[in-house]
Write a protein that holds these residues in place. Structure first.
Motif, mmCIF file in Angstrom:
data_model
loop_
_atom_site.group_PDB
_atom_site.id
_atom_site.type_symbol
_atom_site.label_atom_id
_atom_site.label_comp_id
_atom_site.label_asym_id
_atom_site.label_seq_id
_atom_site.Cartn_x
_atom_site.Cartn_y
_atom_site.Cartn_z
ATOM 1 N N UNK A 20 -13.284 -2.640 0.215
ATOM 2 C CA UNK A 20 -13.129 -1.257 -0.257
ATOM 3 C C UNK A 20 -13.008 -0.307 0.925
ATOM 4 N N UNK A 21 -13.896 -0.436 1.892
ATOM 5 C CA UNK A 21 -13.864 0.431 3.072
ATOM 6 C C UNK A 21 -12.549 0.311 3.821
ATOM 7 N N UNK A 22 -12.160 -0.930 4.099
ATOM 8 C CA UNK A 22 -10.925 -1.165 4.848
ATOM 9 C C UNK A 22 -9.716 -0.708 4.041
ATOM 10 N N UNK A 23 -9.723 -0.971 2.738
ATOM 11 C CA UNK A 23 -8.594 -0.584 1.896
ATOM 12 C C UNK A 23 -8.388 0.920 1.847
ATOM 13 N N UNK A 24 -9.474 1.677 1.688
ATOM 14 C CA UNK A 24 -9.380 3.140 1.640
ATOM 15 C C UNK A 24 -8.885 3.688 2.975
ATOM 16 N N UNK A 25 -9.503 3.232 4.060
ATOM 17 C CA UNK A 25 -9.118 3.728 5.382
ATOM 18 C C UNK A 25 -7.675 3.359 5.727
ATOM 19 N N UNK A 26 -7.277 2.159 5.339
ATOM 20 C CA UNK A 26 -5.911 1.715 5.623
ATOM 21 C C UNK A 26 -4.890 2.541 4.841
ATOM 22 N N UNK A 27 -5.241 2.901 3.627
ATOM 23 C CA UNK A 27 -4.356 3.735 2.809
ATOM 24 C C UNK A 27 -4.140 5.105 3.452
ATOM 25 N N UNK A 28 -5.240 5.711 3.916
ATOM 26 C CA UNK A 28 -5.115 7.015 4.580
ATOM 27 C C UNK A 28 -4.371 6.885 5.908
ATOM 28 N N UNK A 29 -4.585 5.772 6.608
ATOM 29 C CA UNK A 29 -3.878 5.551 7.868
ATOM 30 C C UNK A 29 -2.377 5.509 7.637
ATOM 31 N N UNK A 30 -1.971 4.855 6.565
ATOM 32 C CA UNK A 30 -0.546 4.742 6.267
ATOM 33 C C UNK A 30 0.022 6.071 5.779
ATOM 34 N N UNK A 31 -0.670 6.720 4.848
ATOM 35 C CA UNK A 31 -0.157 7.942 4.232
ATOM 36 C C UNK A 31 -0.106 9.119 5.201
ATOM 37 N N UNK A 32 -1.043 9.183 6.135
ATOM 38 C CA UNK A 32 -1.086 10.298 7.084
ATOM 39 C C UNK A 32 -0.614 9.872 8.473
ATOM 40 N N UNK A 33 -1.004 8.688 8.900
ATOM 41 C CA UNK A 33 -0.637 8.216 10.235
ATOM 42 C C UNK A 33 0.851 7.971 10.394
ATOM 43 N N UNK A 34 1.502 7.476 9.324
ATOM 44 C CA UNK A 34 2.946 7.218 9.404
ATOM 45 C C UNK A 34 3.736 8.507 9.653
ATOM 46 N N UNK A 35 3.544 9.571 8.852
ATOM 47 C CA UNK A 35 4.260 10.818 9.137
ATOM 48 C C UNK A 35 3.926 11.399 10.514
ATOM 49 N N UNK A 36 2.650 11.294 10.919
ATOM 50 C CA UNK A 36 2.268 11.812 12.230
ATOM 51 C C UNK A 36 2.973 11.055 13.352
ATOM 52 N N UNK A 37 3.054 9.733 13.208
ATOM 53 C CA UNK A 37 3.732 8.925 14.212
ATOM 54 C C UNK A 37 5.218 9.249 14.306
ATOM 55 N N UNK A 38 5.849 9.421 13.160
ATOM 56 C CA UNK A 38 7.266 9.812 13.132
ATOM 57 C C UNK A 38 7.438 11.190 13.758
ATOM 58 N N UNK A 39 6.508 12.110 13.437
ATOM 59 C CA UNK A 39 6.569 13.461 14.004
ATOM 60 C C UNK A 39 6.448 13.430 15.521
ATOM 61 N N UNK A 40 5.551 12.613 16.035
ATOM 62 C CA UNK A 40 5.403 12.475 17.482
ATOM 63 C C UNK A 40 6.701 11.999 18.129
ATOM 64 N N UNK A 41 7.401 11.124 17.432
ATOM 65 C CA UNK A 41 8.641 10.567 17.987
ATOM 66 C C UNK A 41 9.794 11.566 17.931
ATOM 67 N N UNK A 42 10.031 12.151 16.754
ATOM 68 C CA UNK A 42 11.218 12.996 16.579
ATOM 69 C C UNK A 42 11.105 14.340 17.287
ATOM 70 N N UNK A 43 9.882 14.762 17.651
ATOM 71 C CA UNK A 43 9.732 16.026 18.381
ATOM 72 C C UNK A 43 9.737 15.831 19.893
ATOM 73 N N UNK A 44 9.950 14.599 20.328
ATOM 74 C CA UNK A 44 9.998 14.310 21.762
ATOM 75 C C UNK A 44 11.274 14.884 22.370
ATOM 76 N N UNK A 45 11.286 14.962 23.685
ATOM 77 C CA UNK A 45 12.426 15.548 24.398
ATOM 78 C C UNK A 45 13.716 14.776 24.129
ATOM 79 N N UNK A 46 14.758 15.512 23.745
ATOM 80 C CA UNK A 46 16.066 14.910 23.529
ATOM 81 C C UNK A 46 16.262 14.290 22.163
ATOM 82 N N UNK A 47 15.284 14.436 21.275
ATOM 83 C CA UNK A 47 15.412 13.829 19.949
ATOM 84 C C UNK A 47 15.702 14.890 18.879
ATOM 85 N N UNK A 48 15.817 14.449 17.641
ATOM 86 C CA UNK A 48 16.429 15.271 16.593
ATOM 87 C C UNK A 48 15.644 16.529 16.231
#
Length: 219
Positions: A20-48
């Motif tokens: 239960x603990x791992x499942x809940x934390x993993x869900x939040x990691x995916x739902x919030x961490x994925x957009x944050x990771x993409x944001x970190x990438x696309x806002x880098x120098x020379x990107x879209x």
């Protein structure tokens, strides 16, 4: 053997609490961490969506959280946990700290996976008039899919270890069982059993993660 049979209900409950603990934390990691990771990438120098202020602000917050050892983060977030859930004990309470630790961890993995994409592909998409959302949806996410799954696997394994630490302050799960019976009561049978359970769980997660990652990798 009799001791194991006697503790079987406790072991089953601890195993479920860990999931239960791992499942809940993993869900939040995916739902919030994925957009944050993409944001970190696309806002880098020379990107879209180049934006150094957004890149730096998000990066600083992520680095601050990641720089705090989990056991300290666990204690530091107890007031927030109490405010949100009304308690600081149990698997749901431990899931708050686990989620906070998992989100920046997975975000960095997502960013790293996105950096492996050939920038020429992105430049070609921009040249054809593709919008940033189209590039993210049709290029970034499909191309990074194996890396994202591998990242989820790594995050899940880290969370299993973190969940065991949460047992030191009554977070429940296998770690809590190991502390209460194995450590405080000097019960070697329980200690060895909990270690074996954690090893088996980690091996299963790693195997499934590798299997799925290879299955979706079209390269």
């Amino acid at each position: 053997m009799d001791r194991l049979i006697e503790l079987l209900p406790e072991l089953n409950l601890a195993f479920v609490e860990t999931l239960v603990m791992v499942g809940i934390a993993l869900s939040f990691a995916f739902l919030i961490g994925l957009p944050l990771g993409i944001l970190l990438f696309v806002t880098d120098q020379g990107l879209i969506l180049e934006n150094k202020w957004v890149k730096q602000a998000v990066g600083i917050v992520i680095n601050l959280i990641r720089s705090v050892p989990f056991i300290i983060l666990l204690v530091f977030l107890l007031p927030l946990t109490s405010f949100l859930l009304g308690t600081t004990i149990g698997p749901l309470a431990a899931s708050v700290s686990l989620s906070v630790a998992a989100i920046p961890f997975y975000a960095r993995i997502v960013e790293s996976s996105a950096r492996e994409i050939n920038k020429g592909v992105i430049e070609a998409a921009v040249a054809t008039g593709a919008s940033p959302w189209m590039i993210i949806r049709h290029i970034l996410l499909p191309e990074t899919k194996p890396g994202l799954i591998t990242g989820i696997t790594i995050t899940a394994i880290s969370l299993i270890g973190y969940s065991a630490m949460a047992g030191t302050i009554g977070g429940g799960g296998i770690g809590d069982l190991a502390i209460r019976y194995g450590y405080y009561r000097y019960d070697d049978t329980v200690m060895f059993t909990t270690v074996i359970l954690l090893v088996v769980l980690v091996q299963f997660v790693q195997y499934m993660g590798d299997f799925v990652s290879k299955a979706v990798d079209k390269k």
